[in-house]
Enzyme design. Structure first.
Site, mmCIF file in Angstrom:
data_model
loop_
_atom_site.group_PDB
_atom_site.id
_atom_site.type_symbol
_atom_site.label_atom_id
_atom_site.label_comp_id
_atom_site.label_asym_id
_atom_site.label_seq_id
_atom_site.Cartn_x
_atom_site.Cartn_y
_atom_site.Cartn_z
ATOM 1 N N TYR A 58 -18.866 24.855 13.417
ATOM 2 C CA TYR A 58 -17.655 24.622 12.626
ATOM 3 C C TYR A 58 -16.768 23.585 13.313
ATOM 4 O O TYR A 58 -16.241 23.822 14.408
ATOM 5 C CB TYR A 58 -16.864 25.916 12.444
ATOM 6 C CG TYR A 58 -17.546 26.987 11.617
ATOM 7 C CD1 TYR A 58 -18.663 26.713 10.827
ATOM 8 C CD2 TYR A 58 -17.075 28.298 11.625
ATOM 9 C CE1 TYR A 58 -19.280 27.690 10.075
ATOM 10 C CE2 TYR A 58 -17.685 29.288 10.868
ATOM 11 C CZ TYR A 58 -18.789 28.985 10.106
ATOM 12 O OH TYR A 58 -19.400 29.970 9.371
ATOM 13 N N LEU A 208 -14.264 35.665 -2.287
ATOM 14 C CA LEU A 208 -13.495 35.238 -3.457
ATOM 15 C C LEU A 208 -14.318 34.325 -4.363
ATOM 16 O O LEU A 208 -13.772 33.603 -5.196
ATOM 17 C CB LEU A 208 -12.209 34.529 -3.016
ATOM 18 C CG LEU A 208 -11.287 35.355 -2.122
ATOM 19 C CD1 LEU A 208 -10.058 34.553 -1.723
ATOM 20 C CD2 LEU A 208 -10.880 36.642 -2.807
ATOM 21 N N ARG A 210 -16.092 31.631 -3.685
ATOM 22 C CA ARG A 210 -15.793 30.216 -3.420
ATOM 23 C C ARG A 210 -14.512 29.755 -4.092
ATOM 24 O O ARG A 210 -14.347 28.591 -4.425
ATOM 25 C CB ARG A 210 -16.956 29.333 -3.863
ATOM 26 C CG ARG A 210 -18.298 29.832 -3.392
ATOM 27 C CD ARG A 210 -18.995 28.841 -2.546
ATOM 28 N NE ARG A 210 -20.233 29.392 -2.010
ATOM 29 C CZ ARG A 210 -21.253 28.667 -1.629
ATOM 30 N NH1 ARG A 210 -21.195 27.373 -1.722
ATOM 31 N NH2 ARG A 210 -22.327 29.230 -1.133
#
Length: 331
Positions: A58, A208, A210
């Site tokens: 990330y 959620l 996306r």
């Protein structure tokens, strides 16, 4: 409020009932805002949302380093989960392909510990299954790190049933991380029953849908080039239209009970079992507070049935990822 805890797996890993996905603080969803991200992390701790999810990939190591800075003096108040498995350069740049060789795992964990400014990782996942390395070797290497005190628990991400069984036979798998939501229910037929058979918890990312379950999304072309959603097949063309319509029932129920659609989506997941922990991602304090408040929402059996009938498995239009991304999912 202070979130209750849940236990992942049979090895005793206690985590907050809702976690925080930290990826978007460093990549994929617009420019980074370190001050707001750190404020969000600190507010999460105040609210008891202490299960924090990151990965070496990330932001090319940046997300782990951000957490390391943000958690100075607070490390013992959180549960840190991170992931290995991609072939990265010394600065976190992607070199292509996957790499879960045992010597590589040992090497990258040392880098993780430095960036996170800690002496142990609470939950270490294999980010994607590496077809070139037997999963038994991966589980064995992580088991060695557990015995050395550098890792507490072992997890897998997006692994299929056969890999989960083989890994678990070598070293106990505490959690599987995978996409799961009211909108994306591909785990229900085979994977969730297997996890419950083996006593493995489920960490649900993208709870959620996306963003579709919030109703607050735009078409792919309306996002900047740096935003992941611009290339997400589910945000494109006819897929976008179908996915927005599919979430209408969530918005209607939310309005009826005085909640937000996102809160209904998270509450539904929490009702699916005490072995499931959603990790909605955000870099904003306001969204964090909204997500955490979902823990106080009780949905009746009838309400849950309404949601599930409106969004049966297979409802989402379009593949989850690009063809290259889909090829890395072990199912």
């Amino acid at each position: 409020m202070n979130l209750p805890q849940r236990t992942l797996g049979r090895q005793g890993l206690a985590v907050s009932a809702i976690g925080l996905g930290c990826m978007g603080m460093s990549q994929s969803y617009g420019p980074a805002d370190e001050a707001e991200s750190i404020a969000t992390l600190h507010r999460a701790i105040e609210l008891g949302c202490t299960f924090l999810d990151t990965a070496e990939v990330y932001g090319a190591h940046a997300n782990e380093a951000l957490l390391g800075r943000a958690l100075k003096g607070r490390r013992e108040t959180v549960t840190l989960a991170t992931k290995f498995g991609f072939n990265l350069g010394p600065n976190g740049e992607r070199l292509g392909g996957m790499n879960s060789r045992p010597d590589h795992i040992r090497e990258v964990v040392e880098g993780m510990l430095r960036r996170l400014q800690t002496d142990h990782i609470d939950l270490l996942y294999q980010h994607r299954v590496d077809p070139a390395v037997p999963i038994e070797d991966v589980a064995g290497a992580v088991g060695e790190l557990v015995r050395a005190g550098k890792v507490r628990f072992f997890g897998l991400s997006e692994a299929g049933a056969a890999i989960i069984r083989r890994a678990h036979a070598v070293h106990p798998v505490t959690a599987l991380q995978s996409e799961y939501s009211l909108w994306e229910r591909n785990l229900e037929a085979e994977i969730i029953p297997l996890l419950r058979e083996l006593g493995i918890g489920l960490v649900a990312f993208s709870p959620l849908g996306r963003g579709f379950l919030t109703g607050a999304v735009k078409r792919a072309e309306e996002y900047p080039e740096s935003d992941f959603r611009r290339t997400d097949p589910r945000y494109q063309g006819a897929n976008f239209d179908a996915n927005m319509k599919a979430a209408d029932v969530v918005r209607a129920l939310a309005q009826a009970i005085g909640a937000t659609p996102g809160q209904v989506a998270i509450a539904w997941l929490l009702h699916k079992g005490p072995d499931i922990v959603p990790i909605p991602g955000t870099k904003r304090v306001a969204y964090l507070e909204e997500n955490v408040a979902a823990a106080s929402i009780a949905l009746s059996a009838a309400q849950r049935q309404t949601l599930e009938e409106a969004l049966p498995p297979g409802s989402a239009a379009g593949p989850r990822y690009s063809p290259a991304g889909m090829a890395m999912i072990d199912r």
